[in-house]
Design a protein around this motif. Sequence first.
Motif, mmCIF file in Angstrom:
data_model
loop_
_atom_site.group_PDB
_atom_site.id
_atom_site.type_symbol
_atom_site.label_atom_id
_atom_site.label_comp_id
_atom_site.label_asym_id
_atom_site.label_seq_id
_atom_site.Cartn_x
_atom_site.Cartn_y
_atom_site.Cartn_z
ATOM 1 N N THR A 299 19.803 32.555 -11.057
ATOM 2 C CA THR A 299 18.745 32.230 -9.723
ATOM 3 C C THR A 299 19.799 32.681 -8.566
ATOM 4 O O THR A 299 19.065 32.698 -7.610
ATOM 5 N N GLN A 300 20.988 33.308 -8.717
ATOM 6 C CA GLN A 300 21.528 33.865 -7.659
ATOM 7 C C GLN A 300 21.194 35.208 -7.226
ATOM 8 O O GLN A 300 21.324 35.541 -6.202
ATOM 9 N N ASN B 209 18.896 35.211 -4.413
ATOM 10 C CA ASN B 209 19.437 34.775 -3.213
ATOM 11 C C ASN B 209 20.493 36.016 -2.691
ATOM 12 O O ASN B 209 20.477 36.201 -1.446
ATOM 13 N N GLU C 45 18.276 38.527 -1.189
ATOM 14 C CA GLU C 45 17.528 37.900 0.431
ATOM 15 C C GLU C 45 18.566 38.115 1.322
ATOM 16 O O GLU C 45 18.422 38.469 2.519
#
Length: 395
Positions: free
Chosen positions: A354-355, A358, A361
């Motif tokens: 899930t990083q 991130n 972004e």
Amino acid sequence: MSQSVCILGVTGSIGQSTLKILEQHPEEYSVFAVTAHSRIVELVEICKQYRPKVVVVPAYKVDELQQFLARENLNDIEILQGEAGLIEVASLPEVDVVMAAIVGAAGLLPTLAAVKAGKRVLLANKEALVMSGDLMMQAVHDYKATLLPVDSEHNAIFQCLPEGYFQAERNGQPKMGVSRVLLTASGGPFLNHTLEQLEMVTPAQACKHPKWSMGQKISVDSATLMNKGLELIEACHLFAISEHFVTVVVHPQSIIHSMVQYVDGSTLAQMGNPDMCTPIAHALAWPKRIQTHVPPLDLFTHTHLNFQEPDTTRFPALKLARQAMQAGGLAPAILNAANEIAVAAFLNNQIGFTQIPNIVEATLNQLENNAADSVEVILQADCSARSIAQQLVMS
Ligand code: NDP
Ligand code: MG
């Protein structure tokens, strides 16, 4: 007359599928040049079987390759090296068709070189088009190259568009009665995972795609839905439409490879078993059709085709890509570079699944977005994005 083919990235998944097709049609196609990066043993096997005239490997692999080829009495194969070698083979006058199947930004300059040499370019390397969109499409026009999509969705859309679509004006609007493009997505191996479950997934799980067998990087991209994000950008450039005319549809069975909607209420879909040999053969032979070993679709075994909206809360990468396309300029190149670093770090067990979005972004937020008006500027943005993303991986 037989067509002479250069395969950039021959040792990869697309490279291997391309060889499979060429092997079935020895009268029509010959392998003139091939390139590899790390898999030298596999490359030597390919050289033994297909006898290309030229091969390209990185400079530090030349000695090793030379020794292997000498052992097989293949000294007559010319070896070129590094990026300059890739650019050279992609534009050799002896080459008619270039399969652009290097993964990632490393494919940009060779793909662009093939376009600038006016070749028939079969585009698998979507990252090259994501990075350089307008510039690449302008070069296709200026140098009278033929750019044919190999990515299964884009190949499907290409098949569903009306004849002559590519001669029409490129102004961001669908034309010739087309109203919308429906880009299908399998949803990847984690389609039904919760956010908590997504935090725990491993590289091995991410690389095990339910429908397609592919290289590691695109497998992870399919799992994050960044692949669909890159494909959204790819579709906008290939078909000259703005992003709001492209709807992403999750279709887990991967039987419909994408669709085109028309103003009269028609929706045309291209269907088939999920095997990259079909779009490769289509792009290779277009406008003709050639045989592949892919079995025809048996609809009696596919009685359910499901469709759903993508969930951009669990899979924010798709949203980031759409925003990057809206922003334009260098944003897609920055998105792509940060993603390449984050995916490599995930595969290396340095960051969690899930990083990945991130980091993409945060990199986009840290870099200024300017016009993407030259390859140099694009490569500079790629480089800056990589270094920022790398710092974020380490922090
Ligand atoms: P793979 O990882 O299987 O193969 C990548 C190829 O690129 C290999 O030949 C590899 O060489 C070479 N390569 C890797 N890094 C470099 C580099 N820095 N310089 C030069 N060559 C390099 O990838 P895939 O075949 O899966 O994908 C290739 C491209 O096609 C990607 O852009 C992907 O998005 C796209 N694509 C793939 C699909 C698929 O089904 N696989 C479907 C649609 C699109 P080596 O192996 O010797 O290291
Ligand atoms: Mg695809």
